[in-house]
Motif scaffolding. Structure first.
Motif, PDB file in Angstrom:
ATOM      1  N   PHE A 176       0.835  -1.195  -0.056  1.00  0.00           N
ATOM      2  CA  PHE A 176       0.028  -0.014  -0.074  1.00  0.00           C
ATOM      3  C   PHE A 176       0.889   1.340   0.198  1.00  0.00           C
ATOM      4  N   VAL A 177       0.427   2.299  -0.791  1.00  0.00           N
ATOM      5  CA  VAL A 177       1.347   3.498  -0.869  1.00  0.00           C
ATOM      6  C   VAL A 177       1.216   4.282   0.555  1.00  0.00           C
ATOM      7  N   GLN A 178       2.162   5.208   0.796  1.00  0.00           N
ATOM      8  CA  GLN A 178       2.287   5.942   1.940  1.00  0.00           C
ATOM      9  C   GLN A 178       2.341   7.437   1.562  1.00  0.00           C
ATOM     10  N   PRO A 179       1.275   8.066   1.231  1.00  0.00           N
ATOM     11  CA  PRO A 179       1.645   9.767   0.982  1.00  0.00           C
ATOM     12  C   PRO A 179       1.661  10.245   2.212  1.00  0.00           C
ATOM     13  N   ARG A 180       2.331  11.476   2.019  1.00  0.00           N
ATOM     14  CA  ARG A 180       2.265  12.484   3.254  1.00  0.00           C
ATOM     15  C   ARG A 180       1.054  13.227   3.292  1.00  0.00           C
ATOM     16  N   VAL A 181       0.202  13.375   4.230  1.00  0.00           N
ATOM     17  CA  VAL A 181      -1.141  13.671   4.379  1.00  0.00           C
ATOM     18  C   VAL A 181      -0.994  14.862   5.412  1.00  0.00           C
ATOM     19  N   ARG A 182      -2.141  15.845   5.109  1.00  0.00           N
ATOM     20  CA  ARG A 182      -2.472  16.757   6.405  1.00  0.00           C
ATOM     21  C   ARG A 182      -3.260  16.218   7.180  1.00  0.00           C
ATOM     22  N   ALA A 183      -3.037  16.224   8.611  1.00  0.00           N
ATOM     23  CA  ALA A 183      -3.554  15.499   9.630  1.00  0.00           C
ATOM     24  C   ALA A 183      -4.735  16.520  10.344  1.00  0.00           C
ATOM     25  N   VAL A 184      -5.419  16.144  11.286  1.00  0.00           N
ATOM     26  CA  VAL A 184      -6.350  17.036  12.154  1.00  0.00           C
ATOM     27  C   VAL A 184      -5.533  18.264  12.763  1.00  0.00           C
ATOM     28  N   ASP A 198       1.100   6.290   7.837  1.00  0.00           N
ATOM     29  CA  ASP A 198       1.219   5.353   8.653  1.00  0.00           C
ATOM     30  C   ASP A 198       1.518   6.004  10.141  1.00  0.00           C
ATOM     31  N   ASP A 199       1.731   7.253  10.358  1.00  0.00           N
ATOM     32  CA  ASP A 199       2.041   7.784  11.600  1.00  0.00           C
ATOM     33  C   ASP A 199       0.739   8.236  12.186  1.00  0.00           C
ATOM     34  N   LEU A 200      -0.291   8.121  11.497  1.00  0.00           N
ATOM     35  CA  LEU A 200      -1.832   8.492  12.071  1.00  0.00           C
ATOM     36  C   LEU A 200      -2.680   7.393  12.273  1.00  0.00           C
TER      37      LEU A 200
END
Length: 539
Positions: free
Chosen positions: A405-413, A421-423
């Motif tokens: 599965f891909v792991q994008p960098r995302v904006r969290a809450v 994965d850190d979320l």
């Protein structure tokens, strides 16, 4: 003889694979005991290359920050033929990086091992027994007992629900189980020389494979001032005599000007290709070099062991907490053994290319490889030689099944941009690009998913992050995830805790069927995974 309380898992061996495995178990709350024969971390480098999947696993145990500062990019490899010109290349995979990390990197193993042990020391449900070796194993239907001996001669017994041997090529655990090793027909002696340079800019930042019959060799630039050479011994050369300092210097000087180099370590290795015939004996399992060994020419020796650790950790956790039947553990060998076999085959192929000693055959090899490179037929991205999962706990006929599965960098809450994965917790997840797909779950599917502790995640291309109604929404402004699911024609994906895809669904019917089959397969008995014949939803 002292006997300790029963643990969830006893690990034999605290090298990098054992330490990563122990961290993965400890983070899931399992009680762990580790037995290690050495008193301290071995202070010389051995493995030097890790890939993006291994880095993602370091991230999973909380060492992303450490690894970001410890690694250096692996800038590709050039294979040089008899005349010194390029015959084959491996270029770095271009961005965007699908797993959230550079695809290949170099590192310093002793430093990484120290970081792993420091992270492990943060858990009060982990006990480490150094300067101790295994003496015997015994198991029954409920537990396994390890008798170990300290350097002072004192013995103690550790009991656990399961025991895992991470104790290297001469594995005590493997010998206790009677598991044999299949010889995959590669056996060569090589000298490995690690040096520290006083002039870091003196040599190119790329790796080189010197494919010359007179003396094949390898150069790998490591982080900082670490530079490695691997040099093949020729027929008739004595491995023991090669270890002598004057011979090491003589051979190294055949590849580079040594005036700026201080030798940190030199060792003669017998590069093998071996694969364990059995990876599990009831409550005892094997991983890493204890159950497979590969030539180093693809940089996958340590990475293979790290994959073992990630594959087995979540399965043990599910079994121990009662969310899966013991038969799930048989999928470990079903999934990992063919994967390792494929990687070893590729490493052998490259070793054969590099190590050719016949001048006539080498000239023919050079002509063939140059033609492949010129025509565009040659594969030039190293990661394409790393296979997907082909069987085991995947919905084999579903889209994306067995892929990472891909792991994008995302904006969290909280507004921060982080790796996905850190979320997430280390659990199963249903992932989609829209909240609408989360409404596809039937009442039965949702109830089963919640009992499993699974997550529901939306990775949106725009909008605001949120965490409500049991659904986490993060925003991928670079559209890595959106592009990926569009290219693969799926709307929702079931992702395993090790971030391999169980299966992708195009609609609500398929998604509910996938969930039902997953829940069924998690409780399946031994026979289901031995046959590797899981039911799959229609396409």
């Amino acid at each position: 003889m002292k006997e300790h309380p029963i643990y969830d898992v006893v690990i034999v061996g605290l090298g990098p694979v054992g330490a990563i495995f122990a961290n993965l178990l400890a983070k899931r709350g399992l009680s762990v005991a580790v037995v290690e024969r050495a008193a301290t971390v071995y202070d010389k480098p051995r493995a030097i290359v890790v890939d993006h999947e291994a880095l993602r696993i370091f991230q999973a145990i909380g060492l992303a920050g450490y690894m970001e500062g410890a690694i250096a990019p692996h800038n590709g490899t050039q294979f040089l033929g008899v005349d010194g010109d390029i015959i084959k290349i491996f270029d770095p995979m271009p961005p965007p990086y699908p797993l959230g990390w550079i695809p290949n990197a170099t590192f310093v193993q002793p430093d990484a091992e120290k970081a792993l042990r420091e992270k492990l020391a943060e858990y009060d449900h982990v006990e480490i027994f150094l300067s101790a070796t295994g003496v015997s194993l015994a198991q029954d239907q409920a537990s396994v007992a390890l008798t170990a001996r300290r350097d002072d001669g004192g013995e103690f017994i550790l009991r656990a629900r399961y025991l895992v041997g991470c104790d290297g090529a001469n594995s005590f655990v493997r010998k206790q189980t009677g598991a044999g090793l299949e010889d995959l027909a590669f056996d060569e002696w090589w000298l490995v020389v690690d040096t520290l340079t006083s002039e870091p800019g003196k040599r190119p930042a790329k790796a080189f494979q010197y494919c010359r019959p007179s003396r094949p060799g390898t150069f790998v630039p490591g982080p900082g001032n670490l530079r490695r050479w691997e040099i093949k011994l020729l027929p008739g050369e004595d491995p023991e005599a090669t270890r002598a300092p004057d011979n090491v210097i003589r051979l190294l000087a055949g590849f580079t000007d040594i005036s700026d180099l201080a030798i940190w370590r030199s060792a003669v290795y017998r590069f093998h290709a071996l694969l364990g015939e059995r990876w599990r004996d009831r409550r005892v399992l094997l991983m890493g070099d204890a159950v497979h060994q590969t030539p180093p020419f693809l940089g996958q020796g340590l990475c293979a062991g790290i994959r073992d650790a990630a594959n087995l950790a979540w399965k043990l956790a599910l079994v121990l907490r009662g969310d899966a039947g013991d038969g799930l553990l048989d999928s470990y060998e079903v999934e990992r053994k063919p994967h390792v076999r494929s990687v070893v085959a590729s490493a052998k192929e490259f070793g054969t290319i590099i190590g050719e000693l016949d001048p006539v055959a080498a000239e023919a090899r050079d002509a063939r490889l140059r033609a492949e490179l010129k025509s565009g037929k040659a594969v030039t991205v190293r990661q394409r030689f790393i296979p997907d999962l082909a069987s085991g706990l995947i919905a084999q006929d579903a889209r994306l099944a067995g892929r990472l599965f891909v792991q994008p960098r995302v904006r969290a809450v909280d507004g921060r941009v982080r790796r996905l994965d850190d979320l997430l917790r280390m659990e199963f997840a249903i992932v989609s690009a829209t909240r609408e797909a989360m409404g596809w779950l039937s009442d039965a599917s949702l109830a089963g998913w919640q009992r499993l502790g699974g997550e529901r995640v939306v990775i949106a291309a725009s909008g605001e992050p949120s965490d409500r109604g049991g659904v986490l929404t993060a925003v991928d402004g670079e559209n890595l995830f959106a592009d990926w699911i569009r290219q693969n024609a799926v709307a929702a994906i079931i992702v395993r805790p090790d971030r391999y895809v169980y299966g992708g669904a195009e609609n609500a019917e398929q998604l509910n069927m996938l969930i039902g089959h997953l829940l069924q397969n998690l409780s399946a008995g031994r026979q289901a995974f031995q046959e590797a014949a899981l039911s799959v939803p229609p396409r």
